[in-house]
Motif scaffolding. Structure first.
Motif, mmCIF file in Angstrom:
data_model
loop_
_atom_site.group_PDB
_atom_site.id
_atom_site.type_symbol
_atom_site.label_atom_id
_atom_site.label_comp_id
_atom_site.label_asym_id
_atom_site.label_seq_id
_atom_site.Cartn_x
_atom_site.Cartn_y
_atom_site.Cartn_z
ATOM 1 N N LYS A 178 0.650 -1.225 -0.056
ATOM 2 C CA LYS A 178 -0.153 -0.146 0.109
ATOM 3 C C LYS A 178 0.744 1.332 0.100
ATOM 4 N N ILE A 179 2.187 1.248 0.294
ATOM 5 C CA ILE A 179 3.093 2.269 0.489
ATOM 6 C C ILE A 179 4.410 1.978 -0.349
ATOM 7 N N PRO A 180 4.904 2.709 -0.791
ATOM 8 C CA PRO A 180 6.546 2.562 -1.375
ATOM 9 C C PRO A 180 7.455 2.234 -0.065
ATOM 10 N N GLY A 181 8.428 1.433 -0.488
ATOM 11 C CA GLY A 181 9.561 0.967 0.571
ATOM 12 C C GLY A 181 10.237 2.248 1.098
ATOM 13 N N SER A 182 10.643 2.444 2.162
ATOM 14 C CA SER A 182 11.550 3.303 2.609
ATOM 15 C C SER A 182 13.227 2.995 2.542
ATOM 16 N N GLY A 183 13.557 1.921 2.006
ATOM 17 C CA GLY A 183 14.923 1.506 1.755
ATOM 18 C C GLY A 183 15.586 0.939 2.973
ATOM 19 N N VAL A 184 14.649 0.316 4.082
ATOM 20 C CA VAL A 184 15.403 -0.296 5.254
ATOM 21 C C VAL A 184 15.877 -1.633 4.733
ATOM 22 N N GLN A 185 16.978 -2.027 5.188
ATOM 23 C CA GLN A 185 17.601 -3.406 4.587
ATOM 24 C C GLN A 185 17.118 -4.433 5.665
ATOM 25 N N ALA A 186 16.821 -5.702 5.245
ATOM 26 C CA ALA A 186 16.499 -6.721 6.213
ATOM 27 C C ALA A 186 17.440 -7.148 6.915
ATOM 28 N N SER A 187 17.387 -7.708 8.167
ATOM 29 C CA SER A 187 18.486 -8.352 8.802
ATOM 30 C C SER A 187 17.967 -9.762 9.146
ATOM 31 N N TRP A 188 18.069 -10.507 8.146
ATOM 32 C CA TRP A 188 17.617 -11.958 8.283
ATOM 33 C C TRP A 188 17.993 -12.972 9.404
ATOM 34 N N GLY A 189 19.379 -12.851 9.381
ATOM 35 C CA GLY A 189 19.863 -13.836 10.496
ATOM 36 C C GLY A 189 19.446 -13.401 11.986
ATOM 37 N N MET A 190 19.521 -12.198 12.389
ATOM 38 C CA MET A 190 19.180 -11.834 13.744
ATOM 39 C C MET A 190 17.687 -11.771 13.732
ATOM 40 N N ALA A 191 16.747 -11.824 12.896
ATOM 41 C CA ALA A 191 15.373 -11.910 12.815
ATOM 42 C C ALA A 191 15.055 -13.342 12.971
ATOM 43 N N PHE A 192 15.571 -14.444 12.661
ATOM 44 C CA PHE A 192 15.745 -15.863 12.751
ATOM 45 C C PHE A 192 16.088 -16.307 14.109
ATOM 46 N N LEU A 193 16.958 -15.682 14.622
ATOM 47 C CA LEU A 193 17.402 -15.902 16.051
ATOM 48 C C LEU A 193 16.549 -15.388 16.980
ATOM 49 N N SER A 194 15.962 -14.262 16.849
ATOM 50 C CA SER A 194 14.856 -13.794 17.607
ATOM 51 C C SER A 194 13.621 -14.414 17.663
ATOM 52 N N GLU A 195 13.456 -15.311 16.457
ATOM 53 C CA GLU A 195 12.191 -15.864 16.327
ATOM 54 C C GLU A 195 12.311 -17.434 16.266
ATOM 55 N N ILE A 196 13.463 -17.864 16.984
ATOM 56 C CA ILE A 196 13.928 -19.256 16.884
ATOM 57 C C ILE A 196 12.804 -20.247 17.733
ATOM 58 N N TYR A 197 12.091 -19.423 18.526
ATOM 59 C CA TYR A 197 11.075 -20.211 19.322
ATOM 60 C C TYR A 197 10.122 -20.631 18.201
ATOM 61 N N MET A 198 9.526 -19.758 17.470
ATOM 62 C CA MET A 198 8.519 -19.847 16.357
ATOM 63 C C MET A 198 8.833 -21.211 15.371
ATOM 64 N N TRP A 199 10.194 -21.197 14.999
ATOM 65 C CA TRP A 199 10.657 -21.947 14.048
ATOM 66 C C TRP A 199 10.702 -23.310 15.060
ATOM 67 N N GLY A 200 11.173 -23.319 16.091
ATOM 68 C CA GLY A 200 11.367 -24.714 16.849
ATOM 69 C C GLY A 200 9.685 -25.304 17.059
ATOM 70 N N VAL A 201 8.733 -24.368 17.048
ATOM 71 C CA VAL A 201 7.307 -24.965 17.107
ATOM 72 C C VAL A 201 6.942 -25.530 15.766
#
Length: 243
Positions: A178-201
């Protein structure tokens, strides 16, 4: 209707208490109700109607649980990738700028959406009364948290956030950004670690579900929670090291 500051600060523990009550359903013992699981109950309906055999219906419900757990993990990780992990798990509200990248171009609250999908997956392992209890309370509590965050962000960010809210849906994701991107770069490694519980489930459902033992999956969920708590203890150090 909006949550208080202390509710936001203790939101993870409040979620945990609701889940524990959902799994234990102490009122079932007080009311002398049968201790079946929602998974069994849902599988019995198509079996009684002779749409599917009980075995196939059980597999179908398991597949639903796997998909819900996977979608929850994907959505949470996608959202966390565009927001610092320390902000995602912080006990206080933050609002330095409007995040308008990744899933935030389609929905304002992807992290809460992911948590609700996660709740639906866990509900399959709960007694039916506990499942209803958890789904309703988590839904209401998350809505209260969202309203509190919206008030905070409106006061902090002003007109840019109001315009963002007017264009991007609160909970139901739009098919197109619905809106154009603002140019923030994704941090996938840190995101996976922060959500490791979800992946474990998700792994617990996918790897252990074929034993058709809800308690075995629940053990996997508990292990995933323990791993996530240990991982989160090191996340700030990891973030600093990455910088």
């Amino acid at each position: 209707m909006k949550a208080t500051a202390w509710e936001f600060r203790l939101r993870y523990w409040i979620h945990l208490v609701i889940y524990v009550l959902g799994f234990t359903a102490p009122w079932d013992r007080w009311l002398h109700l049968d201790s079946i699981r929602t998974w069994q109950l849902m599988a019995s309906w198509p079996a009684r109607s002779k749409w599917l055999s009980f075995s196939n219906a059980t597999i179908a419900v398991l597949a639903v649980g796997i998909v819900l757990a996977l979608l929850a993990a994907l959505l949470r990780t996608w959202g966390a990738a565009y927001m610092d992990a320390s902000v995602v798990h912080h006990t206080a509200m933050h609002g330095e700028q409007v995040v308008a990248d990744g899933p935030y171009r389609r929905v304002r609250n992807p992290l809460y959406d992911g948590m609700f999908l996660h709740t639906l997956a866990l509900a399959l392992l709960m007694p039916p009364s506990g499942a209803v209890f958890a789904i309703v309370l988590i839904g209401v509590f998350q809505l209260r948290l969202i309203l509190a965050e919206e008030v905070f962000l409106t006061e902090k960010l002003g007109e840019p956030y109001r315009q963002y809210c007017s264009r991007v849906p609160r909970l139901l994701p739009a098919l197109q950004p619905k809106i154009p991107g603002s140019g923030v770069q994704a941090s996938w490694g840190m995101a996976f670690l922060s959500e490791i519980y979800m992946w474990g489930v998700f792994v617990s459902f996918a790897a252990l579900g074929w034993r058709y033992n809800s308690m075995l999956i629940l053990q996997g969920v508990i292990v995933s929670l323990g791993v996530s708590l240990v991982t989160r203890a090191f996340l700030p150090k990891m973030r600093v090291a990455a910088e």
